[in-house]
Design an enzyme around this catalytic site. Structure first.
Site, PDB file in Angstrom:
ATOM      1  N   GLN A 236      50.381  11.681  35.294  1.00  0.00           N
ATOM      2  CA  GLN A 236      50.715  12.215  36.745  1.00  0.00           C
ATOM      3  C   GLN A 236      49.398  11.635  37.838  1.00  0.00           C
ATOM      4  OE1 GLN A 236      51.564  16.362  34.483  1.00  0.00           O
ATOM      5  NE2 GLN A 236      51.541  16.495  37.082  1.00  0.00           N
ATOM      6  N   ARG A 383      52.399  24.764  37.033  1.00  0.00           N
ATOM      7  CA  ARG A 383      52.688  24.323  38.396  1.00  0.00           C
ATOM      8  C   ARG A 383      51.955  25.293  38.488  1.00  0.00           C
ATOM      9  NH1 ARG A 383      59.334  23.759  38.399  1.00  0.00           N
ATOM     10  NH2 ARG A 383      59.155  23.544  40.770  1.00  0.00           N
ATOM     11  N   CYS A 384      50.111  25.204  38.465  1.00  0.00           N
ATOM     12  CA  CYS A 384      49.418  25.719  38.079  1.00  0.00           C
ATOM     13  C   CYS A 384      48.375  26.347  39.509  1.00  0.00           C
ATOM     14  CB  CYS A 384      48.269  25.584  36.713  1.00  0.00           C
ATOM     15  SG  CYS A 384      47.604  24.284  37.611  1.00  0.00           S
ATOM     16  N   GLU A 759      54.274  24.220  43.442  1.00  0.00           N
ATOM     17  CA  GLU A 759      53.605  25.714  42.538  1.00  0.00           C
ATOM     18  C   GLU A 759      54.975  26.580  42.872  1.00  0.00           C
ATOM     19  OE1 GLU A 759      50.058  23.810  42.249  1.00  0.00           O
ATOM     20  OE2 GLU A 759      50.718  22.949  40.619  1.00  0.00           O
TER      21      GLU A 759
HETATM   22  N1  MCN Z   1      58.757  19.328  50.253  1.00  0.00           N
HETATM   23  C1  MCN Z   1      59.423  19.485  51.491  1.00  0.00           C
HETATM   24  N2  MCN Z   1      58.951  19.775  52.350  1.00  0.00           N
HETATM   25  C2  MCN Z   1      57.864  20.346  51.856  1.00  0.00           C
HETATM   26  C3  MCN Z   1      57.050  20.418  51.450  1.00  0.00           C
HETATM   27  C4  MCN Z   1      57.562  19.835  49.817  1.00  0.00           C
HETATM   28  O1  MCN Z   1      60.215  18.181  51.040  1.00  0.00           O
HETATM   29  N3  MCN Z   1      57.147  21.291  53.149  1.00  0.00           N
HETATM   30  C5  MCN Z   1      59.191  18.005  49.260  1.00  0.00           C
HETATM   31  C6  MCN Z   1      58.128  17.596  48.833  1.00  0.00           C
HETATM   32  O2  MCN Z   1      58.485  15.891  49.901  1.00  0.00           O
HETATM   33  C7  MCN Z   1      58.548  16.883  46.924  1.00  0.00           C
HETATM   34  C8  MCN Z   1      58.944  18.479  46.321  1.00  0.00           C
HETATM   35  O3  MCN Z   1      59.403  19.149  47.442  1.00  0.00           O
HETATM   36  O4  MCN Z   1      59.467  15.669  47.318  1.00  0.00           O
HETATM   37  C9  MCN Z   1      57.067  18.607  46.195  1.00  0.00           C
HETATM   38  O5  MCN Z   1      56.114  18.926  47.271  1.00  0.00           O
HETATM   39  P1  MCN Z   1      55.733  19.190  46.341  1.00  0.00           P
HETATM   40  O6  MCN Z   1      55.189  19.993  46.980  1.00  0.00           O
HETATM   41  O7  MCN Z   1      53.868  18.493  47.450  1.00  0.00           O
HETATM   42  O8  MCN Z   1      54.711  18.484  45.214  1.00  0.00           O
HETATM   43  P2  MCN Z   1      54.130  17.533  44.400  1.00  0.00           P
HETATM   44  O9  MCN Z   1      55.682  16.153  44.931  1.00  0.00           O
HETATM   45  O10 MCN Z   1      52.442  16.951  44.475  1.00  0.00           O
HETATM   46  O11 MCN Z   1      54.781  17.809  42.891  1.00  0.00           O
HETATM   47  C10 MCN Z   1      53.960  18.488  42.188  1.00  0.00           C
HETATM   48  C11 MCN Z   1      54.377  20.056  41.711  1.00  0.00           C
HETATM   49  C12 MCN Z   1      53.395  20.158  40.780  1.00  0.00           C
HETATM   50  S1  MCN Z   1      51.805  20.298  40.719  1.00  0.00           S
HETATM   51  C13 MCN Z   1      54.486  20.163  39.091  1.00  0.00           C
HETATM   52  S2  MCN Z   1      53.493  21.050  37.937  1.00  0.00           S
HETATM   53  C14 MCN Z   1      55.554  20.332  39.735  1.00  0.00           C
HETATM   54  C15 MCN Z   1      56.298  20.330  40.763  1.00  0.00           C
HETATM   55  O12 MCN Z   1      55.503  19.194  41.648  1.00  0.00           O
HETATM   56  N4  MCN Z   1      56.043  19.916  38.040  1.00  0.00           N
HETATM   57  C16 MCN Z   1      57.732  19.218  38.219  1.00  0.00           C
HETATM   58  N5  MCN Z   1      57.928  20.741  40.679  1.00  0.00           N
HETATM   59  C17 MCN Z   1      58.209  20.037  39.060  1.00  0.00           C
HETATM   60  N6  MCN Z   1      59.600  19.229  39.626  1.00  0.00           N
HETATM   61  C18 MCN Z   1      60.125  18.771  38.681  1.00  0.00           C
HETATM   62  N7  MCN Z   1      61.858  18.625  39.145  1.00  0.00           N
HETATM   63  N8  MCN Z   1      60.002  17.983  37.614  1.00  0.00           N
HETATM   64  C19 MCN Z   1      57.858  18.770  37.736  1.00  0.00           C
HETATM   65  O13 MCN Z   1      57.174  17.791  36.522  1.00  0.00           O
HETATM   66 CU1  CUM Z   2      48.706  22.231  37.552  1.00  0.00          CU
HETATM   67  S1  CUM Z   2      49.988  22.094  37.235  1.00  0.00           S
HETATM   68 MO1  CUM Z   2      51.031  20.540  38.338  1.00  0.00          MO
HETATM   69  O1  CUM Z   2      49.311  20.745  39.223  1.00  0.00           O
HETATM   70  O2  CUM Z   2      51.113  19.165  37.955  1.00  0.00           O
END
Ligand code: MCN
Ligand code: CUM
Length: 805
Positions: A236, A383-384, A759
């Site tokens: 990651q 997802r913490c 998350e």
């Molecule tokens: N997004 C959006 N508009 C926003 C916020 C987000 O359209 N205002 C979209 C983003 O562009 C992205 C998705 O939603 O495509 C998730 O965005 P974001 O909240 O920024 O999270 P990350 O991309 O950093 O993903 C990490 C987060 C975490 S920490 C875990 S744990 C988790 C999660 O995402 N793991 C996942 N969702 C998951 N979903 C899948 N399918 N697989 C995982 O392993």
């Molecule tokens: Cu703490 S689970 Mo996500 O942060 O990859």
């Protein structure tokens, strides 16, 4: 229609930019079985590695006899700590300032710990040879309870014996790791002493596991001719892995290429460094051949980053009208045998100090004690948002407990304590500055959507009917209003192993007006290739369909800290917008030159720059892109590209209102989710469909955690839930229908106003399900009962309340 006749709205729609529910571009390959996961990687002469693991949770390793294993045809090597010691690789640093055995060095501390690493010509030979490695163990007393561990004479970490200073300050006991304190202890105790009402409860968030569909794995390939190591893996944070590998192996960082191919779910499980990575790298360096290691499901559940395991003792004080005056929390955190929590360095308990939640609580105090036990290490996964799940569960249970004590409606108690919209930016008693929020609007919308008053009336009738013997089913209404903190983080206070938590994006526009963007993050299913292209499309007016996105190859992507903690949108998403704006700024100069006017005399219009006051005179972004490569423009370099490294000024604070309506059969303990309503506010929404998908997935995980999933140990330290027969993973059959909804309160400091969302559904979902169970039994006297609420435990609640006759 062409560019001349389309309205600006039509041109904007063609871009499929921000706000569009653009279909996921990555699904073309995933749905056709054309994804490229680690286990799909096959290199010439590739060997396979497999672990001999400890059957004991705590034992001395007296001897390891490799002979029989080495005699198996096709076995190339069997590595033990003794082989790694001369290289200094028998232990490795953890992300939490602790160190961890790569292979058992004299003893083992949890069931499933890596003892020896067998390398063979194929996976089956490796598996056979694992069985033939003879390990002699001498059992030691096992500690699986953190409270017991803090009292016990048994020393778990003999390597730390006598060490009274840990990575995060003084250690109080040989099984104690750290104490972390936030807020004002004396003031909070004074408030508790004088309060009209104080509710006190122990809230346990049990140990569970993210259990991604794809387990962890890697392929290490050392090219002895070029001296270059290529490491493919389920990472990651590929750049951080490259730096760590360089630091611990001594290989120069430019000679290491880390590639995260397609990842089949990460959920935090794939943030840390595992023994399998180190052993595979060593084996490849020694043999000069590629070495693959891929865990099986049991290995994944037993030995890789677990989640939660927080015992949270809480006290909440209020006036008799329900205005909260203070919050006190003491957490005992079970970290297992090594402290391998993946938190930012300065936060040994993550962002647990967001535990004042959505409420305006003037005084608060939090202390967290980390403890060693004979369980697997990890702690920040699933997802913490760095322990925000625990914090949200804690405060949302404490609110319910306080409502019982005050004999108040829990929805009303929340409403009168919410931080008000005009209080943002809001300074919390435990040290955070919430960027923006409008909790009352979200809450009212949610209560109205589910007809909250109607549900309470139905529940009252149900209670009557139950008491009259007309039904054996109870109705629970589970409320939650959560506030998250995501987007680590400002470099000034957030780092991992000293690496500041900024993120990055590099965009190159090709002459014909298409583009490639590379980011420091890595999608594991979140759909980054779809959504980040949308940000660029809106910012520079090229269609999202013409923008390729690439992540996860450290030889090509700019340095970034990776994807976890819902940080991609808040940090890399901001970098993407900023890089795009740099391109647009240069494009403006090119357009002005082409239109023969001053730079200030052109203005941006969706996908073009037009002369102010003469909109018929314009250059589209596509035309500008070509000109960047085709014209000699005085004072400007050729080409059109930009990179941005973004250090966010603050984190973002998404929030949401979740309501679960549940039917519970008191005789069987069976439950049925009749309705689940999830309102999320993640600021500006990039792709509503992807957000909805994130919420569906996250709420389903929350359902699993709250209603049955756990990593349970017996008193010998045996993992009782090491297979999917015992570890509850919901399928379509168990998954209810969800209703999603939203409000939009943009982040004031993010370039496009977006907050993270990945998350949120896990953070908000777990308390909503758990509160529904508690709410069903509240009229009969239940105050607090620990998760997971599986059928047996629900039956026990009913039995304890005398409902079985
Ligand atoms: N997004 C959006 N508009 C926003 C916020 C987000 O359209 N205002 C979209 C983003 O562009 C992205 C998705 O939603 O495509 C998730 O965005 P974001 O909240 O920024 O999270 P990350 O991309 O950093 O993903 C990490 C987060 C975490 S920490 C875990 S744990 C988790 C999660 O995402 N793991 C996942 N969702 C998951 N979903 C899948 N399918 N697989 C995982 O392993
Ligand atoms: Cu703490 S689970 Mo996500 O942060 O990859």
């Amino acid at each position: 229609m062409n560019d001349q006749t389309m309205t600006p709205e039509e041109r904007a729609a063609n871009l499929k930019g921000m706000g569009s529910s653009r279909k996921r571009v990555e699904d073309v390959r995933f749905t056709q079985g054309k994804g490229n996961y680690v286990d799909d990687i096959k290199l010439d002469g590739m060997l396979f590695g497999a672990f001999v693991r400890s059957p004991y949770a705590h034992a001395r390793v007296v001897s390891v006899n490799k002979e029989a294993a080495l005699a198996v045809p096709g076995v190339v090597a069997v590595l033990t700590a003794e082989d790694l010691a001369p290289l200094g690789l028998h232990w490795m640093p953890t992300l939490a300032g602790d160190k961890q055995m790569v292979l058992a060095d004299g003893k083992v501390l949890f069931q499933g710990q890596e003892v020896a690493y067998v390398v063979a010509e194929d996976r089956y030979v490796a598996a056979d040879a694992v069985e033939l490695v003879e390990v002699e163990y001498e059992e030691l007393p096992v500690l699986t309870d953190p409270f017991e561990a803090l009292k016990s004479d048994v020393v778990l970490r003999e390597d730390l014996e006598g060490q009274t200073e840990g990575a995060h300050g003084p250690r109080k006991h040989h099984n104690h790791i750290f104490t972390w304190e936030q807020g004002d202890k004396d003031a909070t105790e004074a408030v508790l002493a004088e309060a009209d009402v104080v509710a006190e409860e122990m809230v346990y968030y049990h140990r569970t596991h993210p259990c991604p569909l794809e387990t962890c794995g890697c392929v290490a390939s050392m090219d002895k001719v070029t001296g270059k190591l290529t490491l493919y893996g389920t990472f990651q944070a590929p750049h951080a892995i490259r730096t760590v590998v360089s630091l611990i192996s001594g290989l120069a960082e430019h000679n290491i290429r880390v590639i995260s191919p397609d990842i089949g779910g990460g959920f935090g499980n794939k943030v840390g460094a595992y023994a399998g990575y180190v052993c595979s790298v060593v084996a490849s360096i020694v043999t000069g051949k590629p070495v693959k290691w891929v865990e099986n499901r049991m290995e994944n559940l037993m030995s890789t980053a677990f989640a939660r395991d927080y015992w949270m003792q809480g006290k909440i004080a209020a006036t008799k009208d329900g205005k909260i005056t203070g919050l006190w929390c003491h957490t005992t955190a079970d970290h297992g045998g090594f402290d391998a929590c993946a938190d930012p360095t300065k936060f040994p308990a993550g962002f647990m100090n967001i535990c004042t939640g959505s409420y305006d609580i003037p005084t608060a105090y939090l202390a967290v004690d980390g403890v060693y036990t004979n369980k697997a290490p990890g702690g920040v996964a699933y997802r913490c948002s760095f322990r925000v799940t625990e914090a949200a569960y804690f405060i949302e249970r404490m609110i319910e407990v306080l409502a019982i004590k005050l004999n108040m409606d829990a929805a009303e108690l929340r409403r009168i304590n919410f931080i008000k919209a005009d209080q943002f930016p809001y300074q919390s008693a435990l040290g955070w500055e919430y960027d923006s929020g409008d909790y009352h609007t979200a809450w009212d919308k949610a209560l109205k959507a589910v007809d909250y008053d109607g549900l309470r009336a139905e529940q009252a009738q149900r209670i009557e009917d139950f008491k009259a013997g007309k039904t054996r089913k109870l109705l629970g209404i589970g409320l939650t209003h959560f506030t998250e903190i995501v987007g680590a983080g400002p470099v000034k206070n957030c780092d991992i192993l000293g690496l500041g938590m900024f993120d990055s994006c590099e965009i190159r526009i090709h002459p014909t007006g298409s583009a490639i963007a590379r980011l420091g993050t890595i999608s594991q299913g979140q759909g980054h290739a779809t959504t980040f292209a949308q940000i660029i499309a809106s910012e520079i007016g090229l269609p999202a369909d013409d923008i390729t996105l690439e992540e996860g190859d450290t030889d090509t992507a700019p340095y970034g800290l990776g994807t976890y903690g819902s940080r991609s949108t808040p940090v890399a998403g901001a970098a993407t917008a900023m890089a795009a704006r740099k391109i647009r700024a240069k494009a403006q100069m090119i357009a002005a030159y082409l239109l023969e006017v001053h730079d200030d005399d052109v203005e941006w219009d969706v996908d073009r720059f037009a002369v102010k006051g003469a909109p018929e005179r314009f250059k589209t972004m596509k035309e500008i892109a070509f000109a960047a490569y085709n014209q000699a423009i005085p004072g400007l370099e050729p080409g059109l590209e930009a990179v941005s490294y973004y250090d966010p000024p603050n984190m973002t604070y998404p929030f949401g209102a979740y309501i679960c309506v549940m039917e519970i059969d008191v005789d069987t303990g069976e439950w049925e989710v009749r309705q689940f309503y999830a309102l999320d506010d993640c600021g500006t929404r990039i792709n509503p469909m992807i957000i909805e998908g994130q919420v569906h997935g996250g709420v389903t995980e929350a359902l699993a955690i709250a209603m049955g999933q756990e990593i349970a140990y017996d008193e010998m330290g045996n993992v009782k839930t090491g297979t999917l027969m015992d570890f509850f993973l919901p399928t379509a059959w168990e998954t209810p229908n969800y209703t999603t909804d939203h409000t939009v309160t943009p982040s004031p400091h993010h370039p496009i106003g977006a907050k993270g969302v990945g998350e949120s559904p896990n953070v908000g979902g777990v308390p909503a399900f758990s509160n529904a169970v508690h709410d069903a039994f509240r009229p009969f006297g239940l105050v607090q009962s620990h998760m997971p609420h599986d059928h047996w435990r629900i039956w026990k609640i009913a039995n304890g309340l005398g409902m079985h006759g």
